[in-house]
Design a protein around this motif. Structure first.
Motif, short mmCIF file in Angstrom:
data_model
loop_
_atom_site.label_atom_id
_atom_site.label_comp_id
_atom_site.label_asym_id
_atom_site.label_seq_id
_atom_site.Cartn_x
_atom_site.Cartn_y
_atom_site.Cartn_z
N ASN A 105 12.58 -23.39 -17.30
CA ASN A 105 11.56 -24.41 -17.09
C ASN A 105 12.04 -25.78 -17.57
N GLY A 106 12.66 -25.82 -18.76
CA GLY A 106 13.12 -27.06 -19.35
C GLY A 106 12.34 -27.49 -20.57
N LYS A 107 11.11 -26.99 -20.72
CA LYS A 107 10.28 -27.45 -21.84
C LYS A 107 10.78 -26.88 -23.17
N ILE A 108 10.34 -27.51 -24.25
CA ILE A 108 10.81 -27.11 -25.56
C ILE A 108 10.34 -25.69 -25.88
N ARG A 109 11.11 -25.02 -26.73
CA ARG A 109 10.87 -23.61 -26.98
C ARG A 109 9.49 -23.35 -27.56
N PHE A 110 8.99 -24.22 -28.43
CA PHE A 110 7.68 -23.99 -29.02
C PHE A 110 6.60 -23.94 -27.94
N GLU A 111 6.67 -24.84 -26.98
CA GLU A 111 5.70 -24.82 -25.89
C GLU A 111 5.83 -23.54 -25.07
N ALA A 112 7.05 -23.09 -24.86
CA ALA A 112 7.26 -21.86 -24.11
C ALA A 112 6.68 -20.66 -24.87
N TRP A 113 6.79 -20.68 -26.17
CA TRP A 113 6.23 -19.62 -27.01
C TRP A 113 4.71 -19.61 -26.91
N ILE A 114 4.12 -20.81 -26.96
CA ILE A 114 2.66 -20.94 -26.84
C ILE A 114 2.20 -20.48 -25.46
N ASP A 115 3.02 -20.70 -24.44
CA ASP A 115 2.70 -20.29 -23.08
C ASP A 115 2.33 -18.80 -23.05
N SER A 116 3.14 -17.98 -23.67
CA SER A 116 2.87 -16.54 -23.71
C SER A 116 1.68 -16.21 -24.60
#
Length: 498
Positions: A99-110
């Motif tokens: 996706n490209g977004k920062i890892r913290f945002e990706a973690w929150i996504d889940s």
């Protein structure tokens, strides 16, 4: 969240149809938007026959799944979610890279997916609750109004927050008694496919399926006579195409599309660090690529300098870089096409004489040539510029002064979209007065953005931002139809005859 998670091996995902994983000869190569030439992984590319098989599997599973009570379905769904967090760090690392977004945002996504799933299960007692219309004078009928599931539904999610967005529809569809086929975004399908398959493996075969591939091979997910409903989140253009395709079989649709959200700062707006942090996140989270981000800031002229200075200070601390790198606060845009569009509207504003201020430094090394852009603010632009009239979906925001409340409301509503909006004021009455006049589906007060959404409340847009609602019991009802069963009361009918 682990500080050591990284992914070096290319990820591979298959299809999941009728309780079985299926590999395909062709695959989708998923590029890394931050590192030119790097492939994150490979997703199975379904053929039209694979898609037909997924529809058939979901159709075959529907009678048994819909025959269960909502409580029984909720019990199985609750069990299917157990252990979902165990691979969240790995899922986040994969999503950040594709996706490209920062890892913290990706973690929150889940995490948001899990929260939404559990909130949906709390509605199980309401799913089948109907009502009885009693016999009254002149109407000799007692009518029971109840709800029934629709059948096979398709859920299509976008690249930006694919797992979280899936949680706004999928659990509600399943809880209502439908079976489902999930179509992850073709440009970022890997993490979403992993999550869906782990859940589907714990449900009866065919209840939940996932297919990935080229859009051209997926038409049956929308136009098949066996698809009862399509739930689509994406662009306005995409929504129009979905609606046109669904019209051929009169398939129902819920469309959650783009927005051009206005944030209105009245003359008594609180602009301390807390509130400035909120509006900064509302604009620049996910590098501006969220449908419900603030896209236009209207500020009372007396507070313009404060807002500009506050956002400028925060943009001055932005670290543009790779999503998995420690310290990065803003990743790349997802696609070269979007990078080109946002660059174009920024240059257009400069050429028109607007005060455009850009911040941060672009990364070099193996990130040079990635989809990175310096974030920008555009102060007092001509309202006809595309940076105002179109959804930027990138790290740029117009800040537009106004002199009267009526002027601000008119400007906020003068747009094609109506997804979200916000009012910033210290006065509750002012917030309610202005908020009630904004033509959009969701309004915040002194806040804005995806991370501040009440996940229990119905969510959806007006105008070209779409129609239908997700979340809450309204989100369940969107995947049901009503049935009326009328019982004639013979005595009442006889009395009416006399």
């Amino acid at each position: 969240m682990s500080d050591t998670i990284s992914t070096t091996a290319e990820v591979r995902t298959g299809l999941y149809i009728g309780g079985e994983e299926r590999q395909t000869t062709a695959t989708l190569d998923i590029p890394d938007p931050g590192k030119p030439g790097v492939i994150v992984g490979h997703a199975a590319a379904a053929t039209p026959q694979d898609v037909d098989d997924a529809i058939a599997a979901a159709k075959a599973a529907f009678p048994a799944w819909s025959a269960l009570s909502a409580a029984e379905r909720a019990e199985q769904m609750r069990a299917a979610l157990v252990g979902i967090a165990e691979e969240r760090d790995a899922d986040a690392a994969i999503l950040s890279q594709e996706n490209g977004k920062i890892r913290f945002e990706a973690w929150i996504d889940s995490l948001v997916f899990e929260i939404r799933w559990n909130l949906a299960l709390m509605l199980a007692d309401e799913v089948e609750t109907g009502k009885v219309l009693p016999v009254v004078p002149g109407i000799p009928v007692e009518t029971t109004v109840s709800y029934q599931p629709l059948g096979v539904v398709t859920v299509i999610v976008p690249f930006n927050w694919p797992i979280a967005i899936l949680g706004a529809a999928l659990p509600h569809a399943l809880l209502a008694g439908n079976t489902a086929i999930v179509k992850p975004p073709p440009s970022a399908p890997l993490a979403t496919t992993r999550v869906v398959q782990r859940i589907a493996e714990k449900l009866p075969p065919g209840v939940l399926n996932v297919v990935t591939g080229k859009d051209a091979d997926m038409a049956a997910l929308i136009s098949s006579d066996d698809i009862a409903k399509v739930c689509f989140t994406g662009s306005v253009g995409g929504g129009k195409r979905i609606m046109e395709m669904a019209s051929k079989s009169l398939t129902r649709v819920t469309l959650e599309l783009g927005g051009n959200d206005a944030a209105v700062f009245l003359d008594d707006a609180i602009l301390d660090d807390t509130h400035l942090d909120r509006i900064y996140a509302a604009v620049f989270d996910t590098t501006g690529q969220i449908c419900m981000n603030a896209k236009r800031l209207y500020v009372h002229r007396s507070r313009l300098d404060e807002l500009v200075d506050g956002l400028s200070a925060r943009l001055g601390r932005a670290v543009i870089g790779y999503g998995l790198d420690e310290g990065t606060t803003m990743g790349p845009l997802h696609s070269p096409v979007q990078k080109a569009f946002v660059s174009e509207i920024i240059e257009e504003a400069k050429d028109a004489g607007a005060d455009v201020r850009e911040f941060g430094e672009l990364p070099g090394g193996d990130l040079a040539g990635g989809n990175f852009l310096r974030p920008a603010i555009v102060i007092d632009p001509d309202p006809s510029l595309r940076v105002v009239t179109q959804e930027q979906f990138g790290p740029v925001i117009p800040i537009i002064p106004f002199d009267s409340e009526d002027e601000a409301i008119a400007a906020a509503n003068d747009t094609w979209g109506g997804l979200c909006g916000s009012v910033w004021t210290a006065d509750v009455d002012s917030a309610n007065r202005v908020g009630s006049k904004l033509v959009c589906g969701y309004v915040w007060v002194n806040d804005h953005g995806a991370t501040r959404l009440d996940l229990r409340a119905p969510f959806g847009g007006m105008k070209q931002s779409g129609f239908g609602r997700e979340q809450g019991i309204e989100g369940v009802r969107a995947f049901q139809d009503t049935r009326s069963i009328a019982h004639i009361d013979a005595e009442a009918l006889a009395a009416q005859a006399h």
